[in-house]
Design a protein around this motif. Structure first.
Motif, PDB file in Angstrom:
ATOM      1  N   GLY A 132       0.948  -1.684   0.115  1.00 22.35           N
ATOM      2  CA  GLY A 132       0.021   0.484  -0.231  1.00 22.35           C
ATOM      3  C   GLY A 132       0.895   0.742   0.019  1.00 22.35           C
ATOM      4  N   ASN A 133       0.409   2.190  -0.461  1.00 23.22           N
ATOM      5  CA  ASN A 133       0.722   3.738  -0.575  1.00 23.22           C
ATOM      6  C   ASN A 133       2.281   3.467  -1.500  1.00 23.22           C
ATOM      7  OD1 ASN A 133      -0.850   5.154   1.588  1.00 23.22           O
ATOM      8  ND2 ASN A 133       0.102   4.310   2.806  1.00 23.22           N
ATOM      9  N   GLU A 134       2.397   2.803  -1.652  1.00 25.79           N
ATOM     10  CA  GLU A 134       3.734   2.365  -3.394  1.00 25.79           C
ATOM     11  C   GLU A 134       4.872   2.358  -2.311  1.00 25.79           C
ATOM     12  OE1 GLU A 134       3.325   3.449  -6.511  1.00 25.79           O
ATOM     13  OE2 GLU A 134       1.112   3.608  -5.843  1.00 25.79           O
ATOM     14  N   GLU A 135       4.205   0.885  -1.632  1.00 25.60           N
ATOM     15  CA  GLU A 135       5.102   0.491  -0.952  1.00 25.60           C
ATOM     16  C   GLU A 135       4.709  -0.971  -1.266  1.00 25.60           C
ATOM     17  OE1 GLU A 135       6.089   1.089   3.488  1.00 25.60           O
ATOM     18  OE2 GLU A 135       4.933   3.151   2.692  1.00 25.60           O
ATOM     19  N   TYR A 136       6.313  -1.877  -1.007  1.00 30.54           N
ATOM     20  CA  TYR A 136       6.018  -2.710  -1.557  1.00 30.54           C
ATOM     21  C   TYR A 136       7.203  -3.738  -0.818  1.00 30.54           C
ATOM     22  CZ  TYR A 136       4.612  -1.000  -5.285  1.00 30.54           C
ATOM     23  OH  TYR A 136       3.099  -0.255  -6.060  1.00 30.54           O
ATOM     24  N   LYS A 137       7.391  -5.208  -0.607  1.00 32.43           N
ATOM     25  CA  LYS A 137       9.039  -5.548   0.087  1.00 32.43           C
ATOM     26  C   LYS A 137       9.054  -6.654  -1.225  1.00 32.43           C
ATOM     27  CE  LYS A 137       9.061  -9.728   3.392  1.00 32.43           C
ATOM     28  NZ  LYS A 137       7.829  -9.850   4.236  1.00 32.43           N
ATOM     29  N   SER A 138      10.295  -7.307  -1.683  1.00 26.62           N
ATOM     30  CA  SER A 138      10.369  -8.623  -2.090  1.00 26.62           C
ATOM     31  C   SER A 138      10.355  -9.823  -1.726  1.00 26.62           C
ATOM     32  CB  SER A 138      11.889  -8.858  -2.897  1.00 26.62           C
ATOM     33  OG  SER A 138      12.773  -9.146  -3.374  1.00 26.62           O
ATOM     34  N   LEU A 139       9.375 -10.294  -2.126  1.00 25.73           N
ATOM     35  CA  LEU A 139       9.047 -11.945  -1.937  1.00 25.73           C
ATOM     36  C   LEU A 139      10.193 -12.302  -1.801  1.00 25.73           C
ATOM     37  CD1 LEU A 139       5.321 -12.313  -2.358  1.00 25.73           C
ATOM     38  CD2 LEU A 139       6.460 -11.963  -0.576  1.00 25.73           C
ATOM     39  N   TYR A 140      10.336 -12.907  -4.173  1.00 22.97           N
ATOM     40  CA  TYR A 140      10.621 -14.437  -4.348  1.00 22.97           C
ATOM     41  C   TYR A 140      11.531 -13.576  -5.771  1.00 22.97           C
ATOM     42  CZ  TYR A 140       7.509 -17.159  -1.745  1.00 22.97           C
ATOM     43  OH  TYR A 140       6.304 -16.912  -1.248  1.00 22.97           O
ATOM     44  N   HIS A 141      12.871 -14.315  -5.577  1.00 25.44           N
ATOM     45  CA  HIS A 141      14.256 -13.763  -6.516  1.00 25.44           C
ATOM     46  C   HIS A 141      13.864 -15.066  -7.667  1.00 25.44           C
ATOM     47  CE1 HIS A 141      16.816  -9.992  -7.804  1.00 25.44           C
ATOM     48  NE2 HIS A 141      17.338 -11.364  -7.847  1.00 25.44           N
ATOM     49  N   TYR A 142      14.151 -14.966  -9.441  1.00 20.29           N
ATOM     50  CA  TYR A 142      14.500 -15.886 -10.149  1.00 20.29           C
ATOM     51  C   TYR A 142      15.826 -15.287 -11.067  1.00 20.29           C
ATOM     52  CZ  TYR A 142      10.188 -17.904  -7.995  1.00 20.29           C
ATOM     53  OH  TYR A 142       9.239 -18.649  -7.381  1.00 20.29           O
ATOM     54  N   ASP A 143      17.008 -15.890 -10.800  1.00 20.26           N
ATOM     55  CA  ASP A 143      18.084 -16.279 -11.783  1.00 20.26           C
ATOM     56  C   ASP A 143      17.717 -16.301 -12.814  1.00 20.26           C
ATOM     57  OD1 ASP A 143      19.017 -13.263  -9.934  1.00 20.26           O
ATOM     58  OD2 ASP A 143      20.108 -14.901  -8.411  1.00 20.26           O
ATOM     59  N   ASN A 144      18.114 -15.544 -13.944  1.00 21.14           N
ATOM     60  CA  ASN A 144      18.915 -16.628 -14.834  1.00 21.14           C
ATOM     61  C   ASN A 144      17.453 -17.114 -15.789  1.00 21.14           C
ATOM     62  OD1 ASN A 144      21.317 -15.313 -15.330  1.00 21.14           O
ATOM     63  ND2 ASN A 144      22.144 -16.665 -14.179  1.00 21.14           N
ATOM     64  N   ILE A 145      16.211 -16.366 -15.320  1.00 20.76           N
ATOM     65  CA  ILE A 145      14.919 -17.249 -16.056  1.00 20.76           C
ATOM     66  C   ILE A 145      14.975 -16.758 -17.059  1.00 20.76           C
ATOM     67  CG2 ILE A 145      13.673 -15.071 -15.617  1.00 20.76           C
ATOM     68  CD1 ILE A 145      11.567 -16.818 -14.197  1.00 20.76           C
ATOM     69  N   GLU A 146      13.744 -18.005 -18.042  1.00 18.61           N
ATOM     70  CA  GLU A 146      14.223 -17.661 -19.991  1.00 18.61           C
ATOM     71  C   GLU A 146      13.353 -17.154 -19.449  1.00 18.61           C
ATOM     72  OE1 GLU A 146      13.601 -21.610 -20.946  1.00 18.61           O
ATOM     73  OE2 GLU A 146      15.432 -22.563 -21.013  1.00 18.61           O
ATOM     74  N   LEU A 147      13.126 -15.923 -21.119  1.00 25.23           N
ATOM     75  CA  LEU A 147      12.613 -14.892 -21.202  1.00 25.23           C
ATOM     76  C   LEU A 147      11.067 -15.716 -22.128  1.00 25.23           C
ATOM     77  CD1 LEU A 147      11.622 -12.058 -21.859  1.00 25.23           C
ATOM     78  CD2 LEU A 147      12.206 -12.073 -24.716  1.00 25.23           C
ATOM     79  N   GLU A 148      10.774 -16.793 -22.233  1.00 29.20           N
ATOM     80  CA  GLU A 148       9.755 -17.854 -22.602  1.00 29.20           C
ATOM     81  C   GLU A 148       8.935 -17.801 -20.837  1.00 29.20           C
ATOM     82  OE1 GLU A 148      12.369 -17.984 -23.583  1.00 29.20           O
ATOM     83  OE2 GLU A 148      12.164 -17.801 -26.094  1.00 29.20           O
ATOM     84  N   GLU A 149       9.496 -18.147 -19.625  1.00 22.65           N
ATOM     85  CA  GLU A 149       9.378 -18.772 -18.418  1.00 22.65           C
ATOM     86  C   GLU A 149       8.662 -17.360 -18.294  1.00 22.65           C
ATOM     87  OE1 GLU A 149       9.834 -20.676 -14.418  1.00 22.65           O
ATOM     88  OE2 GLU A 149      11.285 -20.604 -15.570  1.00 22.65           O
ATOM     89  N   MET A 150       9.604 -16.153 -18.055  1.00 22.85           N
ATOM     90  CA  MET A 150       9.072 -15.454 -16.952  1.00 22.85           C
ATOM     91  C   MET A 150       7.877 -14.412 -17.786  1.00 22.85           C
ATOM     92  SD  MET A 150       8.893 -11.838 -16.966  1.00 22.85           S
ATOM     93  CE  MET A 150       8.567 -11.694 -18.484  1.00 22.85           C
ATOM     94  N   LEU A 151       7.422 -15.013 -19.146  1.00 23.70           N
ATOM     95  CA  LEU A 151       6.301 -14.521 -19.374  1.00 23.70           C
ATOM     96  C   LEU A 151       5.252 -14.820 -19.643  1.00 23.70           C
ATOM     97  CD1 LEU A 151       7.737 -13.164 -23.487  1.00 23.70           C
ATOM     98  CD2 LEU A 151       7.442 -11.600 -21.594  1.00 23.70           C
ATOM     99  N   ALA A 152       5.266 -16.230 -19.141  1.00 24.37           N
ATOM    100  CA  ALA A 152       3.997 -17.530 -19.118  1.00 24.37           C
ATOM    101  C   ALA A 152       3.718 -16.584 -17.342  1.00 24.37           C
ATOM    102  CB  ALA A 152       4.452 -18.570 -18.868  1.00 24.37           C
ATOM    103  N   ARG A 153       5.060 -16.877 -16.842  1.00 28.15           N
ATOM    104  CA  ARG A 153       4.736 -16.182 -15.617  1.00 28.15           C
ATOM    105  C   ARG A 153       3.465 -15.001 -14.959  1.00 28.15           C
ATOM    106  NH1 ARG A 153       7.759 -18.197 -11.055  1.00 28.15           N
ATOM    107  NH2 ARG A 153       8.456 -19.830 -11.073  1.00 28.15           N
ATOM    108  N   ARG A 154       4.171 -13.950 -15.926  1.00 29.48           N
ATOM    109  CA  ARG A 154       3.725 -12.355 -16.112  1.00 29.48           C
ATOM    110  C   ARG A 154       1.780 -12.881 -16.915  1.00 29.48           C
ATOM    111  NH1 ARG A 154       6.327  -7.943 -18.501  1.00 29.48           N
ATOM    112  NH2 ARG A 154       5.759  -8.458 -20.933  1.00 29.48           N
ATOM    113  N   GLU A 155       2.102 -13.692 -17.998  1.00 23.02           N
ATOM    114  CA  GLU A 155       0.620 -14.171 -18.289  1.00 23.02           C
ATOM    115  C   GLU A 155      -0.249 -14.356 -17.179  1.00 23.02           C
ATOM    116  OE1 GLU A 155      -2.727 -13.709 -20.847  1.00 23.02           O
ATOM    117  OE2 GLU A 155      -0.303 -12.881 -21.299  1.00 23.02           O
TER     118      GLU A 155
END
Length: 154
Positions: free
Chosen positions: A15-38
């Motif tokens: 809230g109020n433009e505040e965010y907390k990092s939850l999960y981090h994925y290094d070297n993720i393939e572009l296709e997987e990242m796009l599928a996750r974003r969908e």
């Protein structure tokens, strides 16, 4: 813009433009990242998150989420080898979202082709996309659909 080495981060909206990092994925393939974003929903450790937005910060892709619901993590279901599991389920909470079909796919681009479509067919019947989720607890993508009433005729 070049995307040779992508990083994906899920951030929890506080809230109020505040965010907390939850999960981090290094070297993720572009296709997987796009599928996750969908996927409108993301399940991990029994928590279902709803996507509120996404962004790109140089080579960092960010998916902003909020907590949607919490429950005990589901039992991990087995897939087939290194294949990617995609369940197609009818959006029907009363019937516990009945499974219509399970697909085992080789590439995330195949997942993206299916979950990114407005309409899909299962057993000659047409269904309209409602939403998609990535359930990391069960290691599966899930596409939720509703029947349109149209039947494919050969």
């Amino acid at each position: 813009m070049e995307f040779q080495k992508q990083v994906l981060e899920y951030r929890l909206w506080l809230g109020n433009e505040e965010y907390k990092s939850l999960y981090h994925y290094d070297n993720i393939e572009l296709e997987e990242m796009l599928a996750r974003r969908e996927c409108e929903f993301f399940v991990k450790d029994g928590v279902t998150y709803k996507q509120v937005s996404s962004s790109i910060e140089k080579n960092l892709f960010v998916i902003y989420v909020e907590v949607y619901e919490e429950s005990p993590p589901e039992t991990i279901r087995g897939g087939i080898g290194n294949m990617i599991t995609l369940e197609i389920r009818e959006l029907n909470a009363i019937r516990n979202h009945p499974l219509l079909e399970t697909k085992y796919l080789e590439f995330h681009i195949e997942v993206l082709c299916i979950i990114g479509s407005t309409f899909t067919f299962v057993n000659q019947l047409e269904y309209e996309r409602d939403s998609a989720e990535l359930d990391e607890d069960r290691k599966a993508y899930v596409l939720y659909v509703t029947p349109t009433g149209y039947e494919w005729e050969d």
